[in-house]
Write an enzyme that holds these catalytic residues in place. Sequence first.
Site, PDB file in Angstrom:
ATOM      1  N   TYR A 129     -25.078  59.862  21.448  1.00 63.27           N
ATOM      2  CA  TYR A 129     -24.810  61.078  22.194  1.00 63.27           C
ATOM      3  C   TYR A 129     -23.305  61.326  22.233  1.00 63.27           C
ATOM      4  O   TYR A 129     -22.582  60.877  21.369  1.00 63.27           O
ATOM      5  CB  TYR A 129     -25.515  61.043  23.578  1.00 63.27           C
ATOM      6  CG  TYR A 129     -25.786  62.454  23.970  1.00 63.27           C
ATOM      7  CD1 TYR A 129     -26.662  63.237  23.213  1.00 63.27           C
ATOM      8  CD2 TYR A 129     -25.090  63.047  25.006  1.00 63.27           C
ATOM      9  CE1 TYR A 129     -26.834  64.567  23.496  1.00 63.27           C
ATOM     10  CE2 TYR A 129     -25.269  64.379  25.288  1.00 63.27           C
ATOM     11  CZ  TYR A 129     -26.138  65.141  24.526  1.00 63.27           C
ATOM     12  OH  TYR A 129     -26.287  66.464  24.792  1.00 63.27           O
ATOM     13  N   ARG A 182     -23.405  76.824  21.959  1.00 63.27           N
ATOM     14  CA  ARG A 182     -22.306  76.210  22.712  1.00 63.27           C
ATOM     15  C   ARG A 182     -22.521  74.702  22.735  1.00 63.27           C
ATOM     16  O   ARG A 182     -22.912  74.122  23.736  1.00 63.27           O
ATOM     17  CB  ARG A 182     -22.271  76.788  24.127  1.00 63.27           C
ATOM     18  CG  ARG A 182     -20.939  76.710  24.774  1.00 63.27           C
ATOM     19  CD  ARG A 182     -21.068  76.463  26.250  1.00 63.27           C
ATOM     20  NE  ARG A 182     -21.957  75.336  26.517  1.00 63.27           N
ATOM     21  CZ  ARG A 182     -22.123  74.790  27.716  1.00 63.27           C
ATOM     22  NH1 ARG A 182     -21.496  75.272  28.736  1.00 63.27           N
ATOM     23  NH2 ARG A 182     -22.942  73.750  27.887  1.00 63.27           N
ATOM     24  N   LYS A 200     -30.654  63.937  22.433  1.00 64.53           N
ATOM     25  CA  LYS A 200     -31.150  63.938  23.818  1.00 64.53           C
ATOM     26  C   LYS A 200     -32.533  63.318  23.899  1.00 64.53           C
ATOM     27  O   LYS A 200     -32.858  62.594  24.832  1.00 64.53           O
ATOM     28  CB  LYS A 200     -31.201  65.371  24.354  1.00 64.53           C
ATOM     29  CG  LYS A 200     -29.837  65.843  24.850  1.00 64.53           C
ATOM     30  CD  LYS A 200     -29.833  66.100  26.342  1.00 64.53           C
ATOM     31  CE  LYS A 200     -28.476  65.854  26.931  1.00 64.53           C
ATOM     32  NZ  LYS A 200     -28.050  66.751  27.973  1.00 64.53           N
ATOM     33  N   GLU A 272     -30.922  73.417  26.043  1.00 66.53           N
ATOM     34  CA  GLU A 272     -29.749  72.581  25.873  1.00 66.53           C
ATOM     35  C   GLU A 272     -28.664  73.325  25.102  1.00 66.53           C
ATOM     36  O   GLU A 272     -28.934  73.875  24.030  1.00 66.53           O
ATOM     37  CB  GLU A 272     -30.197  71.342  25.058  1.00 66.53           C
ATOM     38  CG  GLU A 272     -29.255  70.223  25.089  1.00 66.53           C
ATOM     39  CD  GLU A 272     -29.083  69.610  26.463  1.00 66.53           C
ATOM     40  OE1 GLU A 272     -30.073  69.457  27.189  1.00 66.53           O
ATOM     41  OE2 GLU A 272     -27.939  69.318  26.817  1.00 66.53           O
ATOM     42  N   ASP A 273     -27.479  73.356  25.650  1.00 62.29           N
ATOM     43  CA  ASP A 273     -26.312  73.898  24.957  1.00 62.29           C
ATOM     44  C   ASP A 273     -26.489  75.345  24.469  1.00 62.29           C
ATOM     45  O   ASP A 273     -26.074  75.708  23.364  1.00 62.29           O
ATOM     46  CB  ASP A 273     -25.894  72.978  23.798  1.00 62.29           C
ATOM     47  CG  ASP A 273     -25.203  71.717  24.338  1.00 62.29           C
ATOM     48  OD1 ASP A 273     -25.051  71.616  25.569  1.00 62.29           O
ATOM     49  OD2 ASP A 273     -24.816  70.857  23.539  1.00 62.29           O
ATOM     50  N   ASP A 295     -30.436  71.166  31.387  1.00 61.97           N
ATOM     51  CA  ASP A 295     -29.653  69.987  31.777  1.00 61.97           C
ATOM     52  C   ASP A 295     -28.211  70.350  32.120  1.00 61.97           C
ATOM     53  O   ASP A 295     -27.615  69.755  33.015  1.00 61.97           O
ATOM     54  CB  ASP A 295     -29.694  68.943  30.658  1.00 61.97           C
ATOM     55  CG  ASP A 295     -29.059  67.640  31.100  1.00 61.97           C
ATOM     56  OD1 ASP A 295     -29.369  67.199  32.218  1.00 61.97           O
ATOM     57  OD2 ASP A 295     -28.245  67.081  30.349  1.00 61.97           O
ATOM     58  N   ASP A 296     -27.654  71.323  31.391  1.00 60.42           N
ATOM     59  CA  ASP A 296     -26.255  71.694  31.637  1.00 60.42           C
ATOM     60  C   ASP A 296     -26.083  72.248  33.050  1.00 60.42           C
ATOM     61  O   ASP A 296     -25.064  72.030  33.694  1.00 60.42           O
ATOM     62  CB  ASP A 296     -25.785  72.742  30.619  1.00 60.42           C
ATOM     63  CG  ASP A 296     -26.006  72.256  29.198  1.00 60.42           C
ATOM     64  OD1 ASP A 296     -25.563  71.147  28.888  1.00 60.42           O
ATOM     65  OD2 ASP A 296     -26.655  72.971  28.410  1.00 60.42           O
ATOM     66  N   ASN A 437     -15.142  67.499  29.988  1.00 59.36           N
ATOM     67  CA  ASN A 437     -15.200  66.625  28.813  1.00 59.36           C
ATOM     68  C   ASN A 437     -14.564  67.330  27.631  1.00 59.36           C
ATOM     69  O   ASN A 437     -14.483  68.555  27.643  1.00 59.36           O
ATOM     70  CB  ASN A 437     -16.666  66.325  28.466  1.00 59.36           C
ATOM     71  CG  ASN A 437     -17.359  65.553  29.562  1.00 59.36           C
ATOM     72  OD1 ASN A 437     -16.830  64.597  30.085  1.00 59.36           O
ATOM     73  ND2 ASN A 437     -18.556  66.004  29.919  1.00 59.36           N
TER      74      ASN A 437
END
Length: 581
Positions: A129, A182, A200, A272-273, A295-296, A437
């Site tokens: 990851y 993204r 993931k 996700e993303d 999740d974000d 991050n």
Amino acid sequence: MESTAKDGSSVTVGGGVEDVYGEDRATEDQLVTPWTFSVASGYTLLRDPHHNKGLAFTEKERDAHYLRGLLPPAISTQQLQEKKLMHNIRQYQVPLQKYMALTELQERNERLFYKLLIDNVEELLPIVYTPTVGEACQKFGSIFRRPQGLYISLKEKGKILEVLKNWPKKSIQVIVVTDGERILGLGDLGCQGMGIPVGKLALYTALGGVRPSACLPITIDVGTNNEKLLNNEFYIGLRQQRARGQEYSELLQEFMTAVKQNYGEKVLIQFEDFANHNAFELLSKYRATHLVFNDDIQGTASVVLAGVVAALKLLGGSLADQTFLFLGAGEAGTGIAELIALEMSKRINAPVEEARKKIWLVDSKGLIVRSRKNSLQHFKQPWAHEHEPVNTLLEAVQAIKPTVLIGSSGVGRTFTKEVVEAMASFNEKPIIMALSNPTTQSECTAEEAYTWSEGRAIFASGSPFDPVEYDGKIFVPGQANNAYIFPGFGFGLVIAGAIRVHDDMLLAASEALAEQVSEENYEKGLIYPPFSNIRNISAHIAAKVAAKAYELGLATHLPQPADLLKYAESCMYSPVYRSFR
Ligand code: NAD
């Protein structure tokens, strides 16, 4: 259809085998049906990653399954194989090479892959990851060998149900889907975002215990606006600008409908993303009709709330006594703020609007205040409180006097010495969470937080930092890693057969995680438990989430198991080899 190639040989175009060089024609049929009959024995068994054990096949198994001669004489144990592979992987200097070695292992011997991942989680997590998976996505076109997961592009419009049926496994429990717009902090990587759902889901299995065969990674390809990729000859996706508006939402609608048609109500779809606008919209559009989780937004919120709840043990006082200030009002920031407000409102038994007043957000234009309300995106509007305009973070800290400062803007070095000193000037123990991050974008380092606050800060970050010695004391910074929450959260939904995600389940997950922080951890300043214990942590989270699903009447796995923790543990996938008859 036949045409003539430059060298004069004929070429089969449109179906069948292309005879570019004119060599195969003499020896092979040109039109073949790719049909094979396979049973899991002999050579096929060795090439079936779900069952292959390599040198660990016993003498008896080698006899019974026609493996004699296909393997060298030595017989190994899974432990020895693990030792050898870890040794090999540690030889690679470049993280991407480790990633590729692990991917290859996953495709060769699935159980061994998961055994490695589970037993060496802290070492391998940054490879499968973030951050290495990000680099893998950037170079996906070049390192692409075998497809993993399902690709659904605009070309498949009208046929998505058929595409889902092409996937070899039928009983799917968790789908992780991205549209690649993204990817981590790396922006639009189009179809190459596939590394994210694949990574993931590997964590869903390794950390959460969901069976690998129940996991389905999906990438939805609606084009990319990344010119570099569009011009790259190795790019694997559609070569067009991103579809937007109706074209986009129609494809997504077809996808969501097909998933439910094919797998039923209980399949978890984790977004996700996705880019900001789509992420919020998809979640709010489908949360009432599907089992969806982002999740974000939600995972981040749950993990950060857990850290705050745990920090209160060090700090004393209640959640409602705290004042929060966020730098960054995007998916992470507003998601966290909303969940904290919900928890606070439950604890003080007041409407959530009341709780929101204790939470302030700063975006790139300064403090979010009432006078800016009309120009704000809808997800920022609930945070537009009455206050005069404030332009900088330092001024906002001085004006609001928060007890908790959370960085979620993606911009590094923003918690300056002045900001941290200001926090330490009116708080005995300021809570500082630098979530952005990767490490270079962290709002401040652990060392800076401890030094500038004279060792008083309760610090956690998005990226990992080493322990810090200050004034003769060792401080261990916690990492607010989403991987603490989502695998156990999803597993809890799966074991309960939940049909919808409710915010109370996120609160239950936060509580379960905070409860896992021991006195010994607190003594080191930690507000998250050690990651090495993640399977146990996930089981606790799963049990609490499942319990909440039953309480809310959203569970379909009936009757409810008497001891949910024991039940969760008993359902967790184990990577230990099975014996073949
Ligand atoms: P996002 O793009 O949705 O939101 C970023 C927000 O920051 C936007 O509102 C933007 O307007 C604001 N912003 C940008 N520059 C700013 C500046 N100079 N000053 C103030 N505000 C500014 O991104 P996101 O998904 O919310 O993620 C933000 C960061 O949080 C990323 O670095 C991400 O890696 C990190 N993150 C960490 C965790 C974790 O630690 N578990 C989880 C999710 C995201």
